[in-house]
Design an enzyme around this catalytic site. Sequence first.
Site, mmCIF file in Angstrom:
data_model
loop_
_atom_site.group_PDB
_atom_site.id
_atom_site.type_symbol
_atom_site.label_atom_id
_atom_site.label_comp_id
_atom_site.label_asym_id
_atom_site.label_seq_id
_atom_site.Cartn_x
_atom_site.Cartn_y
_atom_site.Cartn_z
ATOM 1 C CG HIS A 32 -2.142 0.785 1.082
ATOM 2 N ND1 HIS A 32 -3.219 0.368 0.327
ATOM 3 C CD2 HIS A 32 -2.473 2.008 1.565
ATOM 4 C CE1 HIS A 32 -4.165 1.298 0.370
ATOM 5 N NE2 HIS A 32 -3.733 2.306 1.117
ATOM 6 C CG HIS A 78 -9.899 4.699 3.383
ATOM 7 N ND1 HIS A 78 -10.292 4.986 4.657
ATOM 8 C CD2 HIS A 78 -8.547 4.820 3.390
ATOM 9 C CE1 HIS A 78 -9.226 5.271 5.400
ATOM 10 N NE2 HIS A 78 -8.164 5.183 4.659
#
EC number: 6.3.5.3
Length: 713
Positions: A32, A78
């Site tokens: 990420h 998200h």
Amino acid sequence: MFPHEEKLIRERLGREPNEIEKAMLEVMWSEHASYKSSRPWLKLLPTDNEHVILGPGEDAGIVKFDDETWVAVGIESHNHPSAVEPYGGAATGVGGIVRDILCMGARPVALLDPIRFGPLEKERNRYLFEYVVKGIADYGNRIGVPTVGGETEFDESLDNYTLVNVACIGLMRPEHLVHSYVSEAGLKLILVGNRTGRDGIHGVTFASEELSENAEEEDRSAVQIPDPFTEKLLIEATLEAVYTGKVKALKDLGGGGLTCAASEMAGKKGFGAVVYADRVPLREPGMTPTEVMISESQERMLFAVRPEDVEEIGRIFEEYELEWAVVGETIEEPRFVVYWRGEKVADLPIDLLTEVPTIEWELKPYSAERPVKTPDVSFGEAFDIVWGSPNIVGKRWIWEQYDHEVQGRTVLKPGRDAAVLKINEEYGLAFVADGNPNHSYLNPYHGAMGAVAEVVRNLVSVGAEPLALVDNLNFASPERPEVYWSFAETVKGLADAARAFGLAYVSGNVSFYNEVVDRPIKPTPVVAGLGKVKLEEIPSGGLEEGLLIGVVGLTRAELGGSELFARLGVEGGLAPRVNLEEEKANAEGVLRAVRKDLIKAVHDVSRGGIVVALAEMAVAGNTGFTADLSKVHAETSNPLEVAFSESHGRYIVAFPEENLDELRGLFKHFAVVGKAGGNEAAFLWGGRELLRRPLPELKAVRESLPKLLGEEE
């Protein structure tokens, strides 16, 4: 972190990293934060054209709107946090992307939210949907940044999961640009905003692995807690500080917390940093230096300023009642050093944190495409299941929860092909996001090209000239060879389509590991686009009494991945192909027609095909129509295929009869199929009636989302 990476770190350090160093490395080497699996492919994307001021590599991209105004734009996912805790996950997703825009020196002015869920029949999916929407609404409304559009889809492959992508744009004057990296040593690092707590610890690590069955209990601590009131103050204080001209670098604390912000800020141009972790204001007692360095508590920014300017900048924060502290400084030596209560607790070469080696996984092509026969269903049945599909029905229930009027710039509201925000008296900025996982699953390359083509069509449909793109690539684990192949194909498709239109990607986000217990999601690239439009030239999106109806473009029997096939449970088929020359010529033709005022209304044809586009225009203009689908330029004579095909490159236009000849001259394929008027929608084939529906009935189905949620009988 993989064993070979741990070995590499030990070799480069010549020792075993201690506990805090290990935690920082784990965060920075996570997928990420490091993009280690995607960087080799992302190089293929075009990132420069005449509109680009700043391409990928910082917290947001910057596009030139005119000499006075630049636009900062970014997009974030998200997904994992929202699947575990939908309200907080979605809200902090909004907060994070707003700060990304802010830290370039721009005022955030609008948000888009492409969101996706599992089938609404299941209670868990309805819960995720309702609370994600509530999280986005509450946060955006409270900070005063309007959500002006997005897309919402429901799909089997997302059962028990959700994709929450949020795009944001901000406006700035050229002289206010602040970079996210330092270019000198001796600057003080100021942390401002919320206190640091234990929320969001290992957030990026958790976002870099698949979710387990019990994710809701196990991973809740990795989800950050939203505080929109602090964010609102942070927006105003940050802009005031930036306008002094004394901010040398600025970064928001997102994934990876203070470790990521400080190491990237210092390391980008080869400097180092010293961080005094015990000076960080804490929300909870007894926090360890490790927790302080990797907490992802929200609403925090890191400023770099010269020592003599610290007091002036600090005074601004105090005016807004924001807590601030000098937590470190930049140094010449390219090292990242952390102190805790006078003791050195971490000391790493800074590039060990910021320059993570890439990984290229095995690629294994798959083929989900295969020829299938179009099912033999009645036209009426086909129309009703598609028009009533959760993916097609109007999304008013969602956007009415968003304050899309705040800041007073919204010229075109949600529900149209693209939102338009007023920038000055003459021009507006169009903003839209699109993606089609069903097409992408069948053919990742053409699905990605199709997303770009649809963004262009949506911008053009509101009269805007496309300026730039951002992309958010949502995929399952890259360790699966088929997934990694579909990712590579997607990037190639995004690159080829953007090049054909002369467009560049100025920012983006990659989100891997989107799967719950071995159920990978479909490849879901989302592309958002910006366009420039003359406010007085924006066409309508609805039909008007007496106008002729024309279809631009060629219809092929392309039902693979279509809404009709999805509703009928038909698997396979061929995904629609993008013919780039045709797509480009039709977009240019429509823009010319808009500028010459030849057409009154325009709407692109995408999900659901021509019949859905026509019905949407009828509802939007509160005017019925009669259309003979046999007149459409098509490579098939099957009425269902002509009506529900999702071929690219097509638009529906409504225009006065006297403009017909001039319009015909603009397009290779242009068919007049009918006329607007009355209060019914009538579809014919060679004069024979296929279907007739009263407008009030179409509208009732269009507004049926609350019913699908079980909110009204």
